[in-house]
Design an enzyme around this catalytic site. Structure first.
Site, PDB file in Angstrom:
ATOM      1  N   ARG A 121     -13.662  17.495 -17.792  1.00  0.00           N
ATOM      2  CA  ARG A 121     -14.548  17.023 -16.713  1.00  0.00           C
ATOM      3  C   ARG A 121     -15.114  15.624 -16.960  1.00  0.00           C
ATOM      4  O   ARG A 121     -16.109  15.238 -16.363  1.00  0.00           O
ATOM      5  CB  ARG A 121     -15.691  18.013 -16.470  1.00  0.00           C
ATOM      6  CG  ARG A 121     -15.232  19.382 -15.998  1.00  0.00           C
ATOM      7  CD  ARG A 121     -16.396  20.209 -15.493  1.00  0.00           C
ATOM      8  NE  ARG A 121     -15.929  21.504 -15.012  1.00  0.00           N
ATOM      9  CZ  ARG A 121     -15.951  22.624 -15.741  1.00  0.00           C
ATOM     10  NH1 ARG A 121     -16.414  22.581 -16.979  1.00  0.00           N
ATOM     11  NH2 ARG A 121     -15.531  23.759 -15.233  1.00  0.00           N
ATOM     12  N   LYS A 143     -12.796   3.100  -9.789  1.00  0.00           N
ATOM     13  CA  LYS A 143     -11.880   3.858  -8.945  1.00  0.00           C
ATOM     14  C   LYS A 143     -10.639   4.209  -9.761  1.00  0.00           C
ATOM     15  O   LYS A 143     -10.013   3.338 -10.356  1.00  0.00           O
ATOM     16  CB  LYS A 143     -11.454   3.038  -7.720  1.00  0.00           C
ATOM     17  CG  LYS A 143     -12.441   3.029  -6.584  1.00  0.00           C
ATOM     18  CD  LYS A 143     -11.809   2.332  -5.392  1.00  0.00           C
ATOM     19  CE  LYS A 143     -12.699   2.331  -4.178  1.00  0.00           C
ATOM     20  NZ  LYS A 143     -12.041   1.651  -3.037  1.00  0.00           N
ATOM     21  N   GLU A 185      -5.604 -11.131  -4.853  1.00  0.00           N
ATOM     22  CA  GLU A 185      -6.884 -10.433  -4.970  1.00  0.00           C
ATOM     23  C   GLU A 185      -8.030 -11.411  -5.215  1.00  0.00           C
ATOM     24  O   GLU A 185      -9.148 -11.197  -4.750  1.00  0.00           O
ATOM     25  CB  GLU A 185      -6.820  -9.396  -6.093  1.00  0.00           C
ATOM     26  CG  GLU A 185      -5.954  -8.182  -5.791  1.00  0.00           C
ATOM     27  CD  GLU A 185      -6.616  -7.188  -4.846  1.00  0.00           C
ATOM     28  OE1 GLU A 185      -7.770  -7.415  -4.429  1.00  0.00           O
ATOM     29  OE2 GLU A 185      -5.974  -6.169  -4.531  1.00  0.00           O
ATOM     30  N   LYS A 227     -17.324  -8.478  -7.277  1.00  0.00           N
ATOM     31  CA  LYS A 227     -17.075  -7.039  -7.200  1.00  0.00           C
ATOM     32  C   LYS A 227     -18.204  -6.255  -7.855  1.00  0.00           C
ATOM     33  O   LYS A 227     -18.647  -5.220  -7.332  1.00  0.00           O
ATOM     34  CB  LYS A 227     -15.737  -6.688  -7.846  1.00  0.00           C
ATOM     35  CG  LYS A 227     -15.402  -5.206  -7.708  1.00  0.00           C
ATOM     36  CD  LYS A 227     -13.944  -4.904  -8.000  1.00  0.00           C
ATOM     37  CE  LYS A 227     -13.608  -3.451  -7.671  1.00  0.00           C
ATOM     38  NZ  LYS A 227     -12.184  -3.147  -7.874  1.00  0.00           N
ATOM     39  N   GLU A 237     -18.591   4.032  -2.642  1.00  0.00           N
ATOM     40  CA  GLU A 237     -18.014   3.541  -1.394  1.00  0.00           C
ATOM     41  C   GLU A 237     -18.531   4.307  -0.173  1.00  0.00           C
ATOM     42  O   GLU A 237     -17.775   4.790   0.664  1.00  0.00           O
ATOM     43  CB  GLU A 237     -16.480   3.588  -1.445  1.00  0.00           C
ATOM     44  CG  GLU A 237     -15.845   2.662  -0.411  1.00  0.00           C
ATOM     45  CD  GLU A 237     -14.341   2.519  -0.571  1.00  0.00           C
ATOM     46  OE1 GLU A 237     -13.635   2.699   0.416  1.00  0.00           O
ATOM     47  OE2 GLU A 237     -13.891   2.206  -1.684  1.00  0.00           O
ATOM     48  N   ARG A 241     -19.159  -1.164  -0.122  1.00  0.00           N
ATOM     49  CA  ARG A 241     -18.019  -1.309  -1.029  1.00  0.00           C
ATOM     50  C   ARG A 241     -16.688  -1.321  -0.287  1.00  0.00           C
ATOM     51  O   ARG A 241     -15.693  -1.862  -0.778  1.00  0.00           O
ATOM     52  CB  ARG A 241     -18.035  -0.191  -2.069  1.00  0.00           C
ATOM     53  CG  ARG A 241     -16.910  -0.318  -3.094  1.00  0.00           C
ATOM     54  CD  ARG A 241     -17.113   0.588  -4.279  1.00  0.00           C
ATOM     55  NE  ARG A 241     -15.971   0.523  -5.188  1.00  0.00           N
ATOM     56  CZ  ARG A 241     -15.946   1.032  -6.401  1.00  0.00           C
ATOM     57  NH1 ARG A 241     -17.006   1.647  -6.870  1.00  0.00           N
ATOM     58  NH2 ARG A 241     -14.875   0.933  -7.163  1.00  0.00           N
ATOM     59  N   ASN A 245     -11.887  -3.690   0.387  1.00  0.00           N
ATOM     60  CA  ASN A 245     -10.551  -3.309   0.852  1.00  0.00           C
ATOM     61  C   ASN A 245     -10.025  -4.238   1.938  1.00  0.00           C
ATOM     62  O   ASN A 245      -9.074  -3.873   2.649  1.00  0.00           O
ATOM     63  CB  ASN A 245     -10.579  -1.864   1.373  1.00  0.00           C
ATOM     64  CG  ASN A 245     -10.737  -0.862   0.252  1.00  0.00           C
ATOM     65  OD1 ASN A 245      -9.999  -0.895  -0.730  1.00  0.00           O
ATOM     66  ND2 ASN A 245     -11.718   0.018   0.377  1.00  0.00           N
ATOM     67  N   HIS A 248      -6.364  -4.299   2.555  1.00  0.00           N
ATOM     68  CA  HIS A 248      -5.736  -3.215   1.818  1.00  0.00           C
ATOM     69  C   HIS A 248      -5.205  -2.096   2.708  1.00  0.00           C
ATOM     70  O   HIS A 248      -4.231  -1.436   2.341  1.00  0.00           O
ATOM     71  CB  HIS A 248      -6.708  -2.640   0.789  1.00  0.00           C
ATOM     72  CG  HIS A 248      -6.847  -3.483  -0.433  1.00  0.00           C
ATOM     73  ND1 HIS A 248      -7.288  -4.793  -0.387  1.00  0.00           N
ATOM     74  CD2 HIS A 248      -6.592  -3.226  -1.745  1.00  0.00           C
ATOM     75  CE1 HIS A 248      -7.303  -5.291  -1.618  1.00  0.00           C
ATOM     76  NE2 HIS A 248      -6.884  -4.362  -2.456  1.00  0.00           N
ATOM     77  N   HIS A 252      -1.616  -1.275   1.878  1.00  0.00           N
ATOM     78  CA  HIS A 252      -1.201   0.035   1.359  1.00  0.00           C
ATOM     79  C   HIS A 252      -0.155   0.681   2.261  1.00  0.00           C
ATOM     80  O   HIS A 252       0.753   1.368   1.782  1.00  0.00           O
ATOM     81  CB  HIS A 252      -2.419   0.953   1.235  1.00  0.00           C
ATOM     82  CG  HIS A 252      -3.308   0.627   0.076  1.00  0.00           C
ATOM     83  ND1 HIS A 252      -4.538   1.209  -0.108  1.00  0.00           N
ATOM     84  CD2 HIS A 252      -3.147  -0.228  -0.967  1.00  0.00           C
ATOM     85  CE1 HIS A 252      -5.088   0.741  -1.205  1.00  0.00           C
ATOM     86  NE2 HIS A 252      -4.271  -0.143  -1.745  1.00  0.00           N
ATOM     87  N   HIS A 270       1.933  -4.986  -5.082  1.00  0.00           N
ATOM     88  CA  HIS A 270       0.613  -4.730  -4.494  1.00  0.00           C
ATOM     89  C   HIS A 270      -0.068  -6.014  -4.015  1.00  0.00           C
ATOM     90  O   HIS A 270      -0.564  -6.091  -2.887  1.00  0.00           O
ATOM     91  CB  HIS A 270      -0.283  -4.014  -5.501  1.00  0.00           C
ATOM     92  CG  HIS A 270      -1.684  -3.806  -5.007  1.00  0.00           C
ATOM     93  ND1 HIS A 270      -1.989  -2.948  -3.976  1.00  0.00           N
ATOM     94  CD2 HIS A 270      -2.859  -4.377  -5.390  1.00  0.00           C
ATOM     95  CE1 HIS A 270      -3.299  -2.981  -3.745  1.00  0.00           C
ATOM     96  NE2 HIS A 270      -3.839  -3.830  -4.597  1.00  0.00           N
TER      97      HIS A 270
END
Length: 366
Positions: A121, A143, A185, A227, A237, A241, A245, A248, A252, A270
């Site tokens: 965990r 993330k 980026e 960031k 998020e 936040r 993206n 993105h 994506h 990417h």
């Protein structure tokens, strides 16, 4: 050497500078127990894994260290590879004070971070990004995720690292295409919230492309500061936040539709997909009356100057891309929720975007 502090409930530091992978004392300071799993890939491990392992063993001779080397590329960011990382932790007998070191680009960082988030965990992870893209994006913010055939990063968890070490010396071995991908980026941070940084990039793109150490360190630090400030205010998020993206959702969708096989099939990687995605987001913003067309052109010009693509790859169906976008994690109640802008440095989250407008922008993309 520069240090960026990430605040919030789980604060940590990002150290930026040359030679950090060999600083055993600094690395070992984040190992609370005796078990260490070093995760890397087949491209990075032969270059740097021995350096990290020897530095850790010299600083902490009593550690029990195992190494997991994955095939390189986005194709390895799967549930199967995640299972391999969990199996490696189990074989090591990793206890709750174990530490995972993620040595590589975004694929390794995301996958190793996800394994650390799930083992017992949650155990510690230290990010050792080796690409410009991962230094300014995936290693920062906590993330973690893997891909599934239906979409990118759909299975994952928020799990902030204990520390990030961005060793700028490794960028000297980075292929030019990967350096350019990282610049996409970097440009994103200027585009979404810092007009002055965007203008600095317009004047400094040539030193950055040439690998100038000072320019790269400045760009990494500025990106990480941007960031870090947003992540500290919105770690899970829930709101702001999502601005990170920008480009993105489109990007994506492109990656997923191409099957994550940039190296094998010469598809977009990417960073390249994000570059095209930012252009699409800017074009959609102009179409919706949110921004001026000249800002879109300034973005295109900077991406072009950095050798990044600004057009959709041939053969991608607008309807298929839109279908992929419907699975984006930012969407609410089945409606598209996109990060658009009102011009350079002024991104915002726009809810309930008309799919017909998105489809038209995809269809009209040169």
């Amino acid at each position: 050497m520069q240090t960026v502090h990430v605040g919030g409930d789980t604060p940590y530091q990002i150290r930026i500078g040359a030679g950090l992978l060999g600083d055993g004392a600094a690395l070992a300071a984040h190992v609370r127990g005796r078990h260490v799993l070093l995760v890397s890939d087949a491209h990075v491990a032969p270059l740097y894994a021995d350096t990290v392992e020897q530095a850790l063993r010299a600083a902490r001779p009593q550690i029990e260290l195992a190494r997991l080397v994955l095939p390189a590329g986005e194709q390895s960011k799967t549930l199967a590879s995640f299972g391999a990382a969990i199996e490696a932790l189990a074989t090591l007998g990793a206890s709750r004070d174990a530490c995972v070191f993620a040595l590589g680009g975004g694929v390794v960082g995301d996958l190793a971070g996800f394994a650390a988030a799930c083992w017992m965990r949650g155990v510690d992870v230290v990010q050792l990004p080796t690409t410009l893209l991962s230094m300014v994006d995936s290693s920062v913010g906590g993330k973690t995720a893997v891909d599934i055939p239906q979409g990118k990063n759909l299975v994952g968890a928020f799990h902030p690292p204990r520390a990030v070490f961005a060793d700028t010396a490794v960028l000297a071995t980075l292929p030019p295409r990967e350096l350019r991908a990282g610049l996409a980026e970097v440009i994103k941070y200027g585009a979404l919230g810092d007009r002055l940084f965007f203008e600095w990039l317009q004047t400094q793109h040539q030193p950055l492309l040439a690998g100038d150490a000072h320019a790269l360190t400045t760009a990494i630090a500025r990106s990480c500061e941007a960031k870090a400030a947003i992540v500290a205010r919105d770690p899970l998020e829930k709101g702001e936040r999502a601005l990170l993206n920008f480009g993105h959702t489109f990007g994506h969708a492109i990656e997923t539709e191409q099957g994550y096989a940039a190296v094998a099939n010469d598809n977009l990687n990417h960073g390249e997909a994000v570059a095209v995605g930012m252009v699409l987001a800017a074009r959609l913003s102009a179409r919706l009356g949110l921004s001026a067309a000249q800002d879109t052109q300034r973005l295109i010009d900077l991406l072009d100057a950095c050798g990044l693509p600004t057009q959709l790859p041939a053969g991608l169906s607008p309807h298929a891309l839109l279908g992929r976008m419907r699975l984006d994690k930012k969407n609410l109640a089945g409606r598209l929720r996109l990060v658009l802008w009102r011009g350079i440095g002024q991104a915002e989250v726009v809810p309930d975007v008309d799919e017909a407008q998105v489809l038209q922008v995809l269809a009209d993309m040169p």
